[in-house]
Design an enzyme around this catalytic site. Sequence first.
Site, PDB file in Angstrom:
ATOM      1  N   ASP A  56       1.660  -2.621  10.858  1.00  0.00           N
ATOM      2  CA  ASP A  56       1.622  -1.600   9.815  1.00  0.00           C
ATOM      3  C   ASP A  56       1.810  -2.321   8.489  1.00  0.00           C
ATOM      4  OD1 ASP A  56       2.021   0.437   7.975  1.00  0.00           O
ATOM      5  OD2 ASP A  56       3.779   1.288   8.986  1.00  0.00           O
ATOM      6  N   VAL A  57       0.740  -2.441   7.705  1.00  0.00           N
ATOM      7  CA  VAL A  57       0.817  -3.247   6.492  1.00  0.00           C
ATOM      8  C   VAL A  57       1.715  -2.629   5.425  1.00  0.00           C
ATOM      9  CG1 VAL A  57      -1.435  -4.322   6.865  1.00  0.00           C
ATOM     10  CG2 VAL A  57      -1.272  -2.234   5.463  1.00  0.00           C
ATOM     11  N   TYR A 152      -8.102   6.511  -4.239  1.00  0.00           N
ATOM     12  CA  TYR A 152      -8.789   5.292  -3.816  1.00  0.00           C
ATOM     13  C   TYR A 152      -9.197   4.450  -5.018  1.00  0.00           C
ATOM     14  CZ  TYR A 152     -12.212   2.375  -1.343  1.00  0.00           C
ATOM     15  OH  TYR A 152     -12.916   1.318  -0.816  1.00  0.00           O
ATOM     16  N   LYS A 156      -8.030   0.600  -6.092  1.00  0.00           N
ATOM     17  CA  LYS A 156      -8.987  -0.500  -6.151  1.00  0.00           C
ATOM     18  C   LYS A 156      -9.054  -1.116  -7.551  1.00  0.00           C
ATOM     19  CE  LYS A 156     -10.081  -0.594  -1.855  1.00  0.00           C
ATOM     20  NZ  LYS A 156      -9.692  -1.754  -1.014  1.00  0.00           N
TER      21      LYS A 156
END
Length: 247
Positions: A56-57, A152, A156
């Site tokens: 799980d990052v 998102y 990014k």
Amino acid sequence: MSIAVVTGAGSGIGRSVALALAEAGWSVALAGRRREALEETAASVPSGQALCVPTDVTSPEAVSALFDAVRERFGRVDLLFNNAGTFAGGGVPVEDLDHQTWRSVVDVNLTGSFLCAQAAFRAMKEQSPQGGRIINNGSISAHVPRPHSIAYTATKHAMTGLTKSLSLDGRPYRIACGQLDIGNAATEMTSRMRTGILQANGELAVEPVMDAAHVAATVVHMAGLPLEANVQFATVMATTMPYIGRG
């Protein structure tokens, strides 16, 4: 043999990149949430070249355990492809996006990328010979947004800042960092491109996609450079997708 860590390696771009790196002679540590998916990827990697580490990052402890396992198995880390990400909340108008969805996107796409980069940076700084490379998976959305993609897109854009800071801070330790901005690779995440997706003018339109193998080939090229050279930013995309001129 060089050692790569690939996050989000159980599917899509992560799987394609992991397989391409293995074909190019790299040993690969496969990280992702689901062991079964990682083992499916590993089944196509030559024996002894793959290590599956469910991760799980968003968890500092899980990320530390990932890099400990890599160093215990392979002895060092030469490459991190920082790929794990989510598009949760995509298609939801900004006024309707709930706080939990916002947090989940930020936690995976930004905090998770930072935690993996931090752990890779520490390993690359401490090992001998010193150094390595981090390649961050950005997106066309690191430059221009789609409608209803605020979480998102924000993460990014932030990835670009992460890349620049890592590049600067890594210079004394032979740690190179670059970013690959990807547009419309054919994966589960982009399946809606082929059925019609909202455009800036309010219309729905089918968008062209490209094989994820082209992304993988680009990563292999970036990864294969000597540490004295770096692809700082690159864009690989479906040629006729609405990026140039979007909006």
